[in-house]
Design a protein around this motif. Structure first.
Motif, PDB file in Angstrom:
ATOM      1  N   ASP A  47       0.758  -1.267   0.086  1.00 31.46           N
ATOM      2  CA  ASP A  47      -0.051  -0.039  -0.029  1.00 31.46           C
ATOM      3  C   ASP A  47       0.877   1.237   0.083  1.00 31.46           C
ATOM      4  O   ASP A  47       0.706   2.093  -0.847  1.00 31.46           O
ATOM      5  N   GLU A  70      -4.678   7.733   0.992  1.00 31.55           N
ATOM      6  CA  GLU A  70      -5.104   7.001   2.155  1.00 31.55           C
ATOM      7  C   GLU A  70      -3.687   6.873   3.189  1.00 31.55           C
ATOM      8  O   GLU A  70      -3.776   6.859   4.231  1.00 31.55           O
ATOM      9  N   GLU A  71      -2.502   6.687   2.369  1.00 30.02           N
ATOM     10  CA  GLU A  71      -1.157   6.095   3.269  1.00 30.02           C
ATOM     11  C   GLU A  71      -0.429   7.311   3.383  1.00 30.02           C
ATOM     12  O   GLU A  71       0.396   7.189   4.647  1.00 30.02           O
ATOM     13  N   ASP A  86      -6.581   6.002  -3.565  1.00 30.32           N
ATOM     14  CA  ASP A  86      -6.489   4.758  -2.829  1.00 30.32           C
ATOM     15  C   ASP A  86      -5.464   3.741  -3.477  1.00 30.32           C
ATOM     16  O   ASP A  86      -5.772   3.342  -4.410  1.00 30.32           O
ATOM     17  N   ILE A  88      -4.287   0.809  -2.713  1.00 36.67           N
ATOM     18  CA  ILE A  88      -4.893  -0.465  -2.819  1.00 36.67           C
ATOM     19  C   ILE A  88      -6.269  -0.394  -1.949  1.00 36.67           C
ATOM     20  O   ILE A  88      -6.090  -0.301  -0.731  1.00 36.67           O
ATOM     21  N   ASP A  89      -7.328  -0.426  -2.719  1.00 40.42           N
ATOM     22  CA  ASP A  89      -8.774  -0.712  -2.097  1.00 40.42           C
ATOM     23  C   ASP A  89      -8.970  -2.121  -1.825  1.00 40.42           C
ATOM     24  O   ASP A  89      -9.053  -2.668  -2.820  1.00 40.42           O
ATOM     25  N   THR A  91      -7.683  -3.748   0.989  1.00 39.63           N
ATOM     26  CA  THR A  91      -6.478  -4.253   1.367  1.00 39.63           C
ATOM     27  C   THR A  91      -6.483  -5.588   2.291  1.00 39.63           C
ATOM     28  O   THR A  91      -5.485  -6.341   2.090  1.00 39.63           O
TER      29      THR A  91
HETATM   30 CA    CA Z   1      -6.366   1.307   1.049  1.00 40.75          CA
END
Ligand code: CA
Ligand code: IPD
Length: 269
Positions: A47, A70-71, A86, A88-89, A91
């Protein structure tokens, strides 16, 4: 200033590159890097690495644009555009080797706040199924280049309903209560585990309606535009835009039938 279709073209290339990196890291084996809002809210090294890649490409190609990921959080916009990402949606699916996860990239005009933003272009790319959903505002939605449309109206009794659950345990109890009250009234319920793909499933007519409480902006920025451009209504509670409080997406008649069923206890008391 770049047109919506130029922004979409860039977002598409970026999502494909990011998806290929995430899939490669998945093949090499995934390790959990930590957890965020609660123990079940995990993040993997992939991610973080995929978001770094997307952010670096954007900084190089579109230096004046803002970023909300997100990260790695927010970066301010000088151009009025912000990329909402995002990496990786889904996760948890990713970490368990389930295929339902995606890279979600949207570009929005105005503050990166779902109450006020105007989404310009969005891409949701699922590398393991090689499905790329995309939309530019006013130009319709596509799946791998072919136009898609949300499903026609159905009664709730005939509606396949997608949903998801937040990561906080109190929220989950209330989500479960809501689900319990709904399940006997609809065709069936699906919990696939990636909100962006749930919205794309509505866009492609694979779900009649989707709802969730507790989503973050990056979970629905791209998928929300894709569902809207496919003819779905995407909304929040009481005619407000979709936010963390609630998102509902589907044929307008199905959404209208669902909304009264989704009132939170706070709203009804
Ligand atoms: Ca995510
Ligand atoms: C989550 C997924 C899930 C939804 C959660 C999201 P993440 O995103 O979209 O389907 O139910 O609310 O937070 O953490 O996998 O990027």
């Amino acid at each position: 200033m770049a047109s919506a279709s130029e922004l979409l073209e860039f977002a598409t290339a970026l999502a494909r590159e990011a998806g290929a990196l995430a899939a490669k890291r998945r093949r090499e084996g995934v390790s959990i890097a930590g957890s965020k809002s609660s123990l079940v809210d995990i993040v993997t090294l992939a991610d973080q690495e995929v978001e770094r890649l997307v952010r670096a490409r954007l900084a190089a190609e579109r230096p004046g644009d803002g970023f909300l990921g997100e990260e790695s959080g927010a970066g301010l916009s000088e151009s009025g555009l912000t990329w909402v990402v995002d990496p990786i949606d889904g996760t948890v699916n990713y970490a368990y080797g389930l295929p339902n996860w995606a890279v979600s990239i949207a570009v929005v005009e105005g503050e990166p706040d779902p109450r006020t933003w105007r989404a310009i272009a969005g891409v949701v790319y699922s590398p393991l199924t090689d499905e790329l959903f995309s939309a530019a505002v006013g130009a319709g939605a596509t799946l791998n280049g072919s136009p898609i449309e949300a499903a026609p109206a159905v009664d709730l009794a005939g509606a396949l309903v997608g949903t998801g659950f937040g990561y906080l345990s109190e929220q989950r109890e209330s989500d479960a209560d809501l689900l319990r009250s709904l399940i006997a009234e609809v065709r069936d319920i699906r919990r696939f585990g990636a909100a962006s793909l749930d919205l794309c499933a509505v866009a492609a007519g694979r779900l009649n309606v989707y709802y969730e409480r507790g989503l973050n902006p990056w979970d629905h920025a791209a998928g929300g535009l894709i569902a809207t451009e496919a003819g779905a209504l995407v909304t929040g509670a009481n005619g407000k835009p979709a936010t963390e409080e609630l998102i509902v997406a589907g044929h307008p008649d199905v959404v209208a039938a669902m909304l009264p069923k989704l009132r939170t206890r706070r709203e009804t008391t």
